[in-house]
Write a protein that holds these residues in place. Structure first.
Motif, mmCIF file in Angstrom:
data_model
loop_
_atom_site.group_PDB
_atom_site.id
_atom_site.type_symbol
_atom_site.label_atom_id
_atom_site.label_comp_id
_atom_site.label_asym_id
_atom_site.label_seq_id
_atom_site.Cartn_x
_atom_site.Cartn_y
_atom_site.Cartn_z
ATOM 1 N N SER A 14 0.834 -1.207 0.000
ATOM 2 C CA SER A 14 0.000 0.000 0.000
ATOM 3 C C SER A 14 0.865 1.252 0.000
ATOM 4 C CB SER A 14 -0.913 0.017 1.230
ATOM 5 O OG SER A 14 -0.182 0.385 2.385
ATOM 6 N N LEU A 20 -0.545 -6.353 1.781
ATOM 7 C CA LEU A 20 -1.857 -7.001 1.825
ATOM 8 C C LEU A 20 -1.681 -8.487 2.119
ATOM 9 C CD1 LEU A 20 -4.945 -6.887 1.316
ATOM 10 C CD2 LEU A 20 -4.442 -7.363 -1.083
ATOM 11 N N ILE A 53 -6.686 -12.774 -7.738
ATOM 12 C CA ILE A 53 -6.985 -11.494 -7.087
ATOM 13 C C ILE A 53 -8.450 -11.125 -7.333
ATOM 14 C CG2 ILE A 53 -6.472 -9.021 -7.091
ATOM 15 C CD1 ILE A 53 -4.373 -10.801 -5.666
ATOM 16 N N LYS A 54 -8.900 -11.314 -8.564
ATOM 17 C CA LYS A 54 -10.289 -10.984 -8.894
ATOM 18 C C LYS A 54 -11.271 -11.887 -8.144
ATOM 19 C CE LYS A 54 -12.965 -9.656 -12.930
ATOM 20 N NZ LYS A 54 -13.003 -9.559 -14.369
ATOM 21 N N PHE A 57 -11.109 -10.674 -4.071
ATOM 22 C CA PHE A 57 -11.381 -9.304 -3.623
ATOM 23 C C PHE A 57 -12.502 -8.666 -4.432
ATOM 24 C CE2 PHE A 57 -6.989 -10.306 -2.717
ATOM 25 C CZ PHE A 57 -6.947 -10.057 -1.355
ATOM 26 N N TRP A 60 -10.869 -3.887 -5.745
ATOM 27 C CA TRP A 60 -9.472 -4.088 -6.121
ATOM 28 C C TRP A 60 -9.175 -3.207 -7.319
ATOM 29 C CZ3 TRP A 60 -8.213 -6.452 -10.877
ATOM 30 C CH2 TRP A 60 -9.317 -6.900 -11.598
ATOM 31 N N SER A 61 -7.902 -3.018 -7.554
ATOM 32 C CA SER A 61 -7.454 -2.227 -8.690
ATOM 33 C C SER A 61 -6.696 -3.139 -9.642
ATOM 34 C CB SER A 61 -6.501 -1.121 -8.226
ATOM 35 O OG SER A 61 -7.086 -0.351 -7.216
ATOM 36 N N VAL A 96 -0.904 0.603 -3.799
ATOM 37 C CA VAL A 96 -2.361 0.706 -3.864
ATOM 38 C C VAL A 96 -2.873 1.461 -2.640
ATOM 39 C CG1 VAL A 96 -2.538 -1.460 -5.157
ATOM 40 C CG2 VAL A 96 -2.787 -1.491 -2.660
ATOM 41 N N GLU A 98 -5.214 1.391 0.496
ATOM 42 C CA GLU A 98 -5.745 0.315 1.340
ATOM 43 C C GLU A 98 -7.262 0.278 1.349
ATOM 44 O OE1 GLU A 98 -3.950 0.406 5.226
ATOM 45 O OE2 GLU A 98 -1.922 0.240 4.390
ATOM 46 N N GLU A 100 -9.300 0.806 -0.887
ATOM 47 C CA GLU A 100 -9.873 0.344 -2.156
ATOM 48 C C GLU A 100 -9.952 -1.183 -2.232
ATOM 49 O OE1 GLU A 100 -7.721 2.064 -5.421
ATOM 50 O OE2 GLU A 100 -8.617 4.035 -5.100
ATOM 51 N N TRP A 101 -9.522 -1.859 -1.184
ATOM 52 C CA TRP A 101 -9.473 -3.317 -1.194
ATOM 53 C C TRP A 101 -10.393 -3.895 -0.131
ATOM 54 C CZ3 TRP A 101 -6.373 -6.379 -4.448
ATOM 55 C CH2 TRP A 101 -5.638 -5.636 -5.367
ATOM 56 N N TRP A 115 -3.482 -5.403 6.539
ATOM 57 C CA TRP A 115 -2.321 -4.719 5.969
ATOM 58 C C TRP A 115 -1.192 -4.849 6.980
ATOM 59 C CZ3 TRP A 115 -2.344 -3.327 1.005
ATOM 60 C CH2 TRP A 115 -3.582 -3.262 0.366
#
Length: 145
Positions: A14, A20, A53-54, A57, A60-61, A96, A98, A100-101, A115
């Motif tokens: 982050s 993460l 990841i998708k 979460f 996510w970005s 990233v 934090e 946003e997750w 985190w």
């Protein structure tokens, strides 16, 4: 018969300098680990890490990845002792935010995200030896001038 199981894990830092990590229940065992999982047939390593990841979460970005680490010694699967794991660690190329997750809601095995500060003493948090090693490598890179 010996089988191989390729796995991909993410190192996502982050903008506050924390990593993460997640708590997950897998086959009845509570794990404290890095995000990621197993490669599917016909899938490349980067496609695997993006899919994992998708799947894990809801917030996510999209990220770009760089290869980070692969253990050079053999690991047997804790859950399937006749399988040797081929572990691949990738680091996100950018930091990233934090907030946003968030973990998905529809998988009861995915328990929590956190985190973790990038401090060597935090390595004991991880259940899996290979995650501890990757974490310590990341910490050592962050502390170099």
């Amino acid at each position: 018969m010996i089988k191989f199981n390729a796995r991909c894990y993410a190192l996502i830092v982050s903008n506050q300098g924390r990593l993460l990590v997640m708590k997950e229940r897998w086959q009845g065992v509570n794990l404290q680990k890095l995000p990621g999982g197993g490669l599917e047939l016909g899938e490349g390593l980067i496609a695997c890490i993006n899919r994992e990841i998708k799947e894990e979460f809801k917030l996510w970005s999209p990220l770009e990845w760089s290869f980070f680490y692969i253990p050079t010694h053999a690991f047997s699967s804790r859950f399937k002792p006749n399988e040797q794991l081929l572990l691949n660690y990738f680091k996100a190329n950018s930091t990233v935010l934090e907030d946003e997750w968030a973990i998905i809601d529809n998988d009861p095995n995915l328990q929590e995200i956190m985190w973790l500060p990038l401090e060597a003493e935090q390595a004991t948090w991880f259940t899996l030896e290979s995650d501890r090693t990757a974490f310590l490598k990341l910490v050592s890179l962050q502390t170099q001038p």
